[in-house]
Design a protein around this motif. Structure first.
Motif, short mmCIF file in Angstrom:
data_model
loop_
_atom_site.label_atom_id
_atom_site.label_comp_id
_atom_site.label_asym_id
_atom_site.label_seq_id
_atom_site.Cartn_x
_atom_site.Cartn_y
_atom_site.Cartn_z
N GLN A 193 8.25 13.96 11.10
CA GLN A 193 8.62 13.52 12.28
C GLN A 193 7.47 12.61 12.82
O GLN A 193 7.48 11.59 13.47
CB GLN A 193 8.87 14.69 13.10
N VAL A 194 6.14 13.19 12.75
CA VAL A 194 4.75 12.50 13.15
C VAL A 194 4.85 11.27 12.62
O VAL A 194 4.63 10.35 13.21
CB VAL A 194 3.56 13.23 12.83
N LEU A 195 4.93 11.23 11.09
CA LEU A 195 5.15 9.81 10.70
C LEU A 195 6.09 8.90 11.00
O LEU A 195 5.72 7.53 10.83
CB LEU A 195 4.88 10.18 8.97
N THR A 196 7.18 9.33 11.20
CA THR A 196 8.24 8.41 11.54
C THR A 196 8.04 7.51 12.75
O THR A 196 8.19 6.61 13.08
CB THR A 196 9.38 9.35 11.96
N THR A 197 7.22 8.49 13.80
CA THR A 197 6.90 7.89 15.20
C THR A 197 5.98 6.61 14.95
O THR A 197 5.89 5.74 15.78
CB THR A 197 6.09 8.88 16.17
N ILE A 198 5.14 6.53 13.91
CA ILE A 198 4.26 5.29 13.36
C ILE A 198 4.81 4.49 12.51
O ILE A 198 4.24 3.41 11.88
CB ILE A 198 3.01 5.86 13.20
N SER A 232 -0.88 18.54 9.83
CA SER A 232 0.08 17.82 10.90
C SER A 232 -0.77 17.07 12.07
O SER A 232 -0.80 16.09 12.57
CB SER A 232 0.90 18.76 11.70
N GLU A 233 -1.85 17.81 12.36
CA GLU A 233 -2.85 17.62 13.17
C GLU A 233 -3.69 16.11 12.63
O GLU A 233 -3.65 15.17 13.58
CB GLU A 233 -4.10 18.65 13.42
N LEU A 234 -3.98 16.00 11.46
CA LEU A 234 -4.65 14.81 10.95
C LEU A 234 -3.48 13.59 11.14
O LEU A 234 -3.96 12.25 11.41
CB LEU A 234 -5.09 15.02 9.40
N LEU A 235 -2.27 13.98 10.57
CA LEU A 235 -1.26 12.88 10.47
C LEU A 235 -0.88 12.37 12.04
O LEU A 235 -0.49 11.24 12.07
CB LEU A 235 -0.05 13.18 9.82
N GLY A 236 -1.23 13.34 12.83
CA GLY A 236 -0.79 12.87 14.30
C GLY A 236 -2.19 12.44 15.29
O GLY A 236 -1.74 12.18 16.32
N SER A 237 -2.88 12.14 14.43
CA SER A 237 -4.30 11.70 15.20
C SER A 237 -4.16 10.43 15.31
O SER A 237 -3.68 9.53 14.83
CB SER A 237 -5.57 12.37 14.25
N LYS A 238 -5.09 10.11 16.42
CA LYS A 238 -5.22 8.53 17.15
C LYS A 238 -6.02 7.98 15.62
O LYS A 238 -5.63 6.70 15.48
CB LYS A 238 -6.00 8.60 18.08
N LYS A 239 -6.95 8.53 14.95
CA LYS A 239 -7.60 7.69 13.74
C LYS A 239 -6.61 7.51 12.60
O LYS A 239 -6.59 6.42 12.48
CB LYS A 239 -8.54 8.73 13.35
N LEU A 256 0.84 -1.19 0.11
CA LEU A 256 -0.04 0.02 -0.07
C LEU A 256 0.90 1.16 0.07
O LEU A 256 1.71 1.33 0.93
CB LEU A 256 -1.02 0.07 1.34
N LEU A 257 0.56 2.13 -0.86
CA LEU A 257 1.34 3.26 -1.29
C LEU A 257 0.43 4.67 -0.64
O LEU A 257 -0.50 4.72 -1.34
CB LEU A 257 1.85 3.61 -2.61
N VAL A 258 0.86 5.18 0.25
CA VAL A 258 0.14 6.08 0.85
C VAL A 258 0.60 7.53 0.61
O VAL A 258 1.57 7.98 1.06
CB VAL A 258 -0.29 6.16 2.29
N ASP A 259 -0.08 8.55 0.18
CA ASP A 259 0.25 9.88 -0.34
C ASP A 259 0.31 10.75 0.96
O ASP A 259 -1.00 11.35 1.22
CB ASP A 259 -0.28 10.51 -1.40
N ALA A 260 0.84 10.66 1.95
CA ALA A 260 1.05 11.63 3.15
C ALA A 260 1.40 12.79 2.85
O ALA A 260 1.45 13.53 4.17
CB ALA A 260 1.58 10.69 4.24
N ASP A 261 1.89 13.24 1.89
CA ASP A 261 2.37 14.60 1.67
C ASP A 261 1.10 15.61 1.50
O ASP A 261 0.61 15.56 0.33
CB ASP A 261 3.20 14.84 0.68
N LEU A 265 4.86 5.36 3.01
CA LEU A 265 4.14 6.64 3.31
C LEU A 265 4.98 7.66 2.84
O LEU A 265 6.27 7.91 2.90
CB LEU A 265 4.25 7.05 4.83
N ASP A 266 4.72 8.59 1.72
CA ASP A 266 5.30 9.52 0.82
C ASP A 266 5.27 10.70 2.16
O ASP A 266 3.96 11.26 1.98
CB ASP A 266 4.75 9.77 -0.58
#
Length: 235
Positions: free
Chosen positions: A162-167, A126-133, A68-73, A150-151
């Protein structure tokens, strides 16, 4: 398909082979922990991290993985452009309602590769990517896919990477040949280490053809070995 997806358009090229080497290096980068969720980032914009993420995803899928490739940019998304996919809905919608995933994800864009584009750019990435959801979504997808890529936005511009790295299980940093400065790479490394990120290594992008390649993967362990060899040669 656009020409920078060399793993599809020119699978026998030096560049495509370099991506397969990158895939192998990542797969064997850790003996104790499976590297399943991978963030791809860079120190600043324009260094080729989205191209690397897309080609990495293709090579993992070619190796028989369900990817799964996710465009997280969520600031400057480009994955949909590279694969010529619609982008009216995407990860932003899935974060709000995970039940929409099956309707929104682009299945088998190439064999074994599913792609989730960004969707409409939100006011609060940032808030969306760092959310529990979002974290819960990645955990759910980890049960369905062998590899998730995750791109991510660049490290020095915003906090998203940094947020994405934590998960993630590991992070690949892309640097542009002849452009990215050493202090920018070191700053990016420091930012990842502050959140205890597992840095898999660095990809040097856009190497001139006369240098026998387009991308070259170079892990921190490789750097240590090279340094030790250099010391021995001086003795």
């Amino acid at each position: 398909m656009k020409s920078n997806l060399v793993t599809l358009t020119d699978s026998k090229s030096v560049a495509a082979e370099a991506y397969r080497t990158l895939r192998t290096n990542i797969q064997f980068s850790s003996y104790d922990q499976e590297v399943k969720v991978i963030t791809v980032t860079s120190s600043r914009p324009g260094e080729g991290k989205s191209t690397v993420a897309c080609n990495m995803a293709i090579t993992f899928a070619e190796n028989g993985k369900k990817v799964l490739l996710v465009d997280a940019d969520l600031r400057r998304p480009t994955v949909h452009k590279k694969f010529k996919l619609p982008n009216s809905v995407g990860i932003v919608n899935v974060i709000m309602n995970v039940d929409l995933f099956e309707q929104i994800v682009h299945k088998n864009v190439t064999e074994g590769l599913d792609i989730l584009t960004s969707g409409v750019i939100p006011p609060n990435p940032s808030e969306l990517l760092g959310s529990k959801k979002f974290k819960r979504f990645i955990e759910q997808m980890s049960n369905l896919y062998d590899t998730i890529i995750l791109d991510s936005p660049p490290l020095l511009a915003v906090t998203d990477a940094q947020v994405l790295t934590t998960i993630s299980d590991g992070t690949v940093v892309v640097a542009q040949h002849g452009v990215t400065k050493k202090d920018e790479i070191m700053h990016a490394k420091d930012l990842l280490e502050k959140v205890k990120g597992n840095i898999l290594g660095v990809v040097l992008s856009q190497i001139p053809a006369e240098d026998n390649g387009y991308y070259y993967y170079y892990s921190y362990e490789d750097k240590k070995t090279a340094a030790n060899n250099a010391k021995r040669s001086k003795r």
